[in-house]
Design a protein around this motif. Sequence first.
Motif, PDB file in Angstrom:
ATOM      1  N   LEU A 328       0.549  -0.868   0.195  1.00  0.00           N
ATOM      2  CA  LEU A 328      -0.043  -0.193   0.553  1.00  0.00           C
ATOM      3  C   LEU A 328       1.018   1.422   0.458  1.00  0.00           C
ATOM      4  CD1 LEU A 328      -2.158  -0.973   2.816  1.00  0.00           C
ATOM      5  CD2 LEU A 328      -3.369  -0.481   0.545  1.00  0.00           C
ATOM      6  N   PRO A 329       0.255   2.442  -0.248  1.00  0.00           N
ATOM      7  CA  PRO A 329       0.866   3.791  -0.095  1.00  0.00           C
ATOM      8  C   PRO A 329       1.756   4.203   1.452  1.00  0.00           C
ATOM      9  CG  PRO A 329      -0.966   3.744  -1.151  1.00  0.00           C
ATOM     10  CD  PRO A 329      -1.059   2.801  -0.720  1.00  0.00           C
ATOM     11  N   CYS A 330       2.700   4.439   1.605  1.00  0.00           N
ATOM     12  CA  CYS A 330       3.197   4.259   3.315  1.00  0.00           C
ATOM     13  C   CYS A 330       2.436   4.245   3.741  1.00  0.00           C
ATOM     14  CB  CYS A 330       4.407   5.032   2.860  1.00  0.00           C
ATOM     15  SG  CYS A 330       5.888   3.020   2.196  1.00  0.00           S
ATOM     16  N   ASP A 331       1.585   6.071   3.204  1.00  0.00           N
ATOM     17  CA  ASP A 331       0.538   6.907   4.324  1.00  0.00           C
ATOM     18  C   ASP A 331      -0.807   6.653   3.946  1.00  0.00           C
ATOM     19  OD1 ASP A 331       0.036   7.461   1.046  1.00  0.00           O
ATOM     20  OD2 ASP A 331       0.351   9.888   1.674  1.00  0.00           O
ATOM     21  N   ALA A 332      -1.297   5.199   3.851  1.00  0.00           N
ATOM     22  CA  ALA A 332      -2.384   4.884   3.375  1.00  0.00           C
ATOM     23  C   ALA A 332      -2.732   3.154   4.367  1.00  0.00           C
ATOM     24  CB  ALA A 332      -2.925   4.983   2.161  1.00  0.00           C
ATOM     25  N   MET A 333      -1.547   3.277   5.623  1.00  0.00           N
ATOM     26  CA  MET A 333      -2.278   2.050   6.141  1.00  0.00           C
ATOM     27  C   MET A 333      -3.673   2.247   7.041  1.00  0.00           C
ATOM     28  SD  MET A 333       0.020  -0.378   6.237  1.00  0.00           S
ATOM     29  CE  MET A 333       1.398   0.822   4.777  1.00  0.00           C
ATOM     30  N   PRO A 334      -3.841   1.303   6.545  1.00  0.00           N
ATOM     31  CA  PRO A 334      -5.931   1.153   7.181  1.00  0.00           C
ATOM     32  C   PRO A 334      -5.760   0.577   8.637  1.00  0.00           C
ATOM     33  CG  PRO A 334      -5.357  -1.182   6.747  1.00  0.00           C
ATOM     34  CD  PRO A 334      -3.656  -0.320   6.280  1.00  0.00           C
ATOM     35  N   ASN A 335      -7.056   1.543   9.062  1.00  0.00           N
ATOM     36  CA  ASN A 335      -7.345   0.947  10.628  1.00  0.00           C
ATOM     37  C   ASN A 335      -8.247  -0.448  10.512  1.00  0.00           C
ATOM     38  OD1 ASN A 335      -7.245   3.500  11.034  1.00  0.00           O
ATOM     39  ND2 ASN A 335      -9.013   4.845   9.627  1.00  0.00           N
ATOM     40  N   VAL A 336      -7.095  -0.877  11.199  1.00  0.00           N
ATOM     41  CA  VAL A 336      -7.388  -2.252  11.539  1.00  0.00           C
ATOM     42  C   VAL A 336      -7.783  -3.253  13.040  1.00  0.00           C
ATOM     43  CG1 VAL A 336      -6.833  -4.831  11.114  1.00  0.00           C
ATOM     44  CG2 VAL A 336      -6.277  -3.920   8.861  1.00  0.00           C
ATOM     45  N   ILE A 338      -9.059  -6.492  15.397  1.00  0.00           N
ATOM     46  CA  ILE A 338      -9.358  -7.583  15.540  1.00  0.00           C
ATOM     47  C   ILE A 338      -9.806  -7.592  17.261  1.00  0.00           C
ATOM     48  CG2 ILE A 338      -8.334  -9.778  16.425  1.00  0.00           C
ATOM     49  CD1 ILE A 338      -6.123  -8.813  14.523  1.00  0.00           C
ATOM     50  N   THR A 339     -10.798  -7.945  17.559  1.00  0.00           N
ATOM     51  CA  THR A 339     -12.132  -8.615  18.458  1.00  0.00           C
ATOM     52  C   THR A 339     -12.020  -9.396  18.395  1.00  0.00           C
ATOM     53  OG1 THR A 339     -13.728  -6.609  17.350  1.00  0.00           O
ATOM     54  CG2 THR A 339     -14.029  -7.892  19.311  1.00  0.00           C
ATOM     55  N   LEU A 340     -11.802  -9.658  20.016  1.00  0.00           N
ATOM     56  CA  LEU A 340     -11.324 -10.947  20.597  1.00  0.00           C
ATOM     57  C   LEU A 340     -12.796 -10.725  22.740  1.00  0.00           C
ATOM     58  CD1 LEU A 340      -7.683 -11.164  20.457  1.00  0.00           C
ATOM     59  CD2 LEU A 340      -9.026 -12.356  19.676  1.00  0.00           C
ATOM     60  N   GLY A 341     -12.974 -11.778  22.722  1.00  0.00           N
ATOM     61  CA  GLY A 341     -13.695 -11.945  23.509  1.00  0.00           C
ATOM     62  C   GLY A 341     -14.654 -10.586  24.154  1.00  0.00           C
ATOM     63  N   GLY A 342     -15.073  -9.793  22.782  1.00  0.00           N
ATOM     64  CA  GLY A 342     -16.006  -9.024  23.044  1.00  0.00           C
ATOM     65  C   GLY A 342     -15.419  -7.818  22.874  1.00  0.00           C
ATOM     66  N   THR A 343     -14.089  -7.335  22.859  1.00  0.00           N
ATOM     67  CA  THR A 343     -13.653  -6.595  22.712  1.00  0.00           C
ATOM     68  C   THR A 343     -12.345  -6.688  22.045  1.00  0.00           C
ATOM     69  OG1 THR A 343     -13.232  -6.564  24.994  1.00  0.00           O
ATOM     70  CG2 THR A 343     -11.601  -4.866  23.877  1.00  0.00           C
ATOM     71  N   SER A 344     -12.596  -4.902  20.710  1.00  0.00           N
ATOM     72  CA  SER A 344     -11.694  -4.669  19.779  1.00  0.00           C
ATOM     73  C   SER A 344     -11.057  -4.255  19.798  1.00  0.00           C
ATOM     74  CB  SER A 344     -13.167  -3.872  18.912  1.00  0.00           C
ATOM     75  OG  SER A 344     -13.708  -4.227  18.547  1.00  0.00           O
ATOM     76  N   PHE A 345      -9.442  -4.097  19.486  1.00  0.00           N
ATOM     77  CA  PHE A 345      -8.397  -3.896  19.316  1.00  0.00           C
ATOM     78  C   PHE A 345      -7.415  -3.448  18.787  1.00  0.00           C
ATOM     79  CE2 PHE A 345      -8.740  -7.244  22.720  1.00  0.00           C
ATOM     80  CZ  PHE A 345      -8.121  -6.951  24.623  1.00  0.00           C
ATOM     81  N   ALA A 346      -7.540  -1.852  18.436  1.00  0.00           N
ATOM     82  CA  ALA A 346      -6.848  -1.764  17.135  1.00  0.00           C
ATOM     83  C   ALA A 346      -5.287  -1.816  16.489  1.00  0.00           C
ATOM     84  CB  ALA A 346      -7.450   0.381  16.869  1.00  0.00           C
ATOM     85  N   LEU A 347      -4.938  -1.763  15.231  1.00  0.00           N
ATOM     86  CA  LEU A 347      -4.518  -2.124  15.400  1.00  0.00           C
ATOM     87  C   LEU A 347      -3.158  -0.838  14.618  1.00  0.00           C
ATOM     88  CD1 LEU A 347      -5.050  -4.784  15.652  1.00  0.00           C
ATOM     89  CD2 LEU A 347      -3.260  -5.602  13.816  1.00  0.00           C
ATOM     90  N   SER A 348      -2.626  -0.245  15.390  1.00  0.00           N
ATOM     91  CA  SER A 348      -1.149   0.805  14.942  1.00  0.00           C
ATOM     92  C   SER A 348      -0.954   1.017  13.377  1.00  0.00           C
ATOM     93  CB  SER A 348      -0.216   1.508  15.617  1.00  0.00           C
ATOM     94  OG  SER A 348       0.866   0.149  15.508  1.00  0.00           O
ATOM     95  N   ALA A 349      -0.680   2.406  12.661  1.00  0.00           N
ATOM     96  CA  ALA A 349      -0.172   2.441  11.330  1.00  0.00           C
ATOM     97  C   ALA A 349       1.272   1.754  11.727  1.00  0.00           C
ATOM     98  CB  ALA A 349      -0.585   4.074  10.883  1.00  0.00           C
ATOM     99  N   GLU A 350       1.565   2.395  12.294  1.00  0.00           N
ATOM    100  CA  GLU A 350       3.179   1.782  12.631  1.00  0.00           C
ATOM    101  C   GLU A 350       3.157   0.272  12.781  1.00  0.00           C
ATOM    102  OE1 GLU A 350       7.297   2.456  15.907  1.00  0.00           O
ATOM    103  OE2 GLU A 350       4.839   3.007  16.374  1.00  0.00           O
ATOM    104  N   SER A 351       2.815  -0.634  13.606  1.00  0.00           N
ATOM    105  CA  SER A 351       2.620  -1.612  13.720  1.00  0.00           C
ATOM    106  C   SER A 351       2.853  -2.996  12.334  1.00  0.00           C
ATOM    107  CB  SER A 351       1.968  -2.697  14.957  1.00  0.00           C
ATOM    108  OG  SER A 351       0.832  -2.417  14.736  1.00  0.00           O
ATOM    109  N   LEU A 352       1.735  -1.549  11.518  1.00  0.00           N
ATOM    110  CA  LEU A 352       1.208  -2.896  10.373  1.00  0.00           C
ATOM    111  C   LEU A 352       1.758  -2.645   9.263  1.00  0.00           C
ATOM    112  CD1 LEU A 352      -2.826  -2.154   9.560  1.00  0.00           C
ATOM    113  CD2 LEU A 352      -1.722  -3.712  10.117  1.00  0.00           C
ATOM    114  N   ASN A 353       3.034  -0.957   8.928  1.00  0.00           N
ATOM    115  CA  ASN A 353       3.506  -0.772   8.331  1.00  0.00           C
ATOM    116  C   ASN A 353       4.656  -1.473   8.237  1.00  0.00           C
ATOM    117  OD1 ASN A 353       5.372   0.108   6.254  1.00  0.00           O
ATOM    118  ND2 ASN A 353       4.587   2.694   6.231  1.00  0.00           N
ATOM    119  N   PHE A 354       5.055  -2.443   7.682  1.00  0.00           N
ATOM    120  CA  PHE A 354       6.988  -3.286   7.836  1.00  0.00           C
ATOM    121  C   PHE A 354       8.190  -2.849   6.414  1.00  0.00           C
ATOM    122  CE2 PHE A 354       5.584  -6.282  10.269  1.00  0.00           C
ATOM    123  CZ  PHE A 354       6.117  -7.543   9.739  1.00  0.00           C
TER     124      PHE A 354
END
Length: 405
Positions: A328-336, A338-354
């Motif tokens: 993806l374009p480096c400045d276009a990391m999506p908002n991801v 993951i919902t576990l046990g009824g709680t949604s945890f957001a992934l940061s753009a920094e962690s998604l960007n390899f």
Amino acid sequence: MRSLSLCLIAALQAFVVALPQLLPPSLSISLTKRSTLSTSDGHVDPASIRAHISSTEAKLWRGAAAFERNTGVALFSSLTKRADASGSDPLVDDSNERWYGTVEVGTPLQTFTIDCDTGSTDFFLPGPSCGDACSGHKVYNPNSSSSAEPLGRSFVVEYGDGSMATGDLYADTVSLAGFEATAQTLGAASLYSYGFSLENFGADGLMGMAFESISRFGANSVFQTLVAQGAVPESVFAFKLASSGSELCIGGVNSALYQGSFTYTPVTQQGYWQIAGDGIGINGKEIVNGFSAIVDTGTSLIMGDTSYVSQLYAAINATEIGGGVYSLPCDAMPNVTITLGGTSFALSAESLNFGTYGSSANTCLVGIAGSDGLGDLWILGDVFLRNVYTVFDVGNSRVGFAELA
């Protein structure tokens, strides 16, 4: 190098109440994380990512085979073995992202560097007959330990990039963060392949932290031995994985590193740290509804079946560059989320960007990758774990997640 601390968190007062004698005091062991995903020009190497995917697939199959051998039950119902997950792939380093720490072994105790991995169980080190294959690694010599006992069995461990280690099994004393496990089963390698050479594998050996049922040695992990012998104040260990301030806590959690309460999810099958997830969403839209996941510090990526991962990326028009790897374009990391046990945890753009890919400074690889044959099984590796404080609860067979402080 990013530093990581191995700490032991527990209240002295709790020790006195719960145990007839005091356990060793808290101490901190320095660990480092090695990353070899990048090429010499600083870009991310897709070949290394693909090798990591293949290695993870092979690790799943090794564990599943060991589970079926040890229990007589199939571990996964939806997993389809790929032909190229057998260890015949090109020889590319699979130690792209590994958490390294120290452990002491033998009598007298000697210190070794180990790779901490919740996606495996067994513990092995270079042995005295390993020779040039283990050059640069510190060697464990059972003949120099008064507490070592030969078990009369050999071992072989193999990885998806073709790397392998083989040798003999021993029982010896192992000390982790000052907690001592006696008669712990470990391997003394007589052969390390190129994948375990110092150039590719910075640790001396590997220490798994999963369940006995996927052990190739037919033995408890070091931590589960500590629990069985009553050597730790609590039957839990916890990770914070980040670019700084990371640590692995043995025998408790560090309340300074998380906020709020834990969301716990039960282990659905004691082999890997396998749990059930509620959903995976991208940019506010849930794409995956209900899935099974393995929580694995030994996997850099988040991995899912190619069919599900392609659906995720179709929602944001990402480009597949081959082998389940997307850009993806480096400045276009999506908002991801993951919902576990009824709680949604957001992934940061920094962690998604390899990091950047190819010659472009504007195109980056994304840390969610596709793998053929996983079915509804996902692997939640470092890309997810960097966003949460995670506790692995052996006593209650569950995994807990909390928001980072």
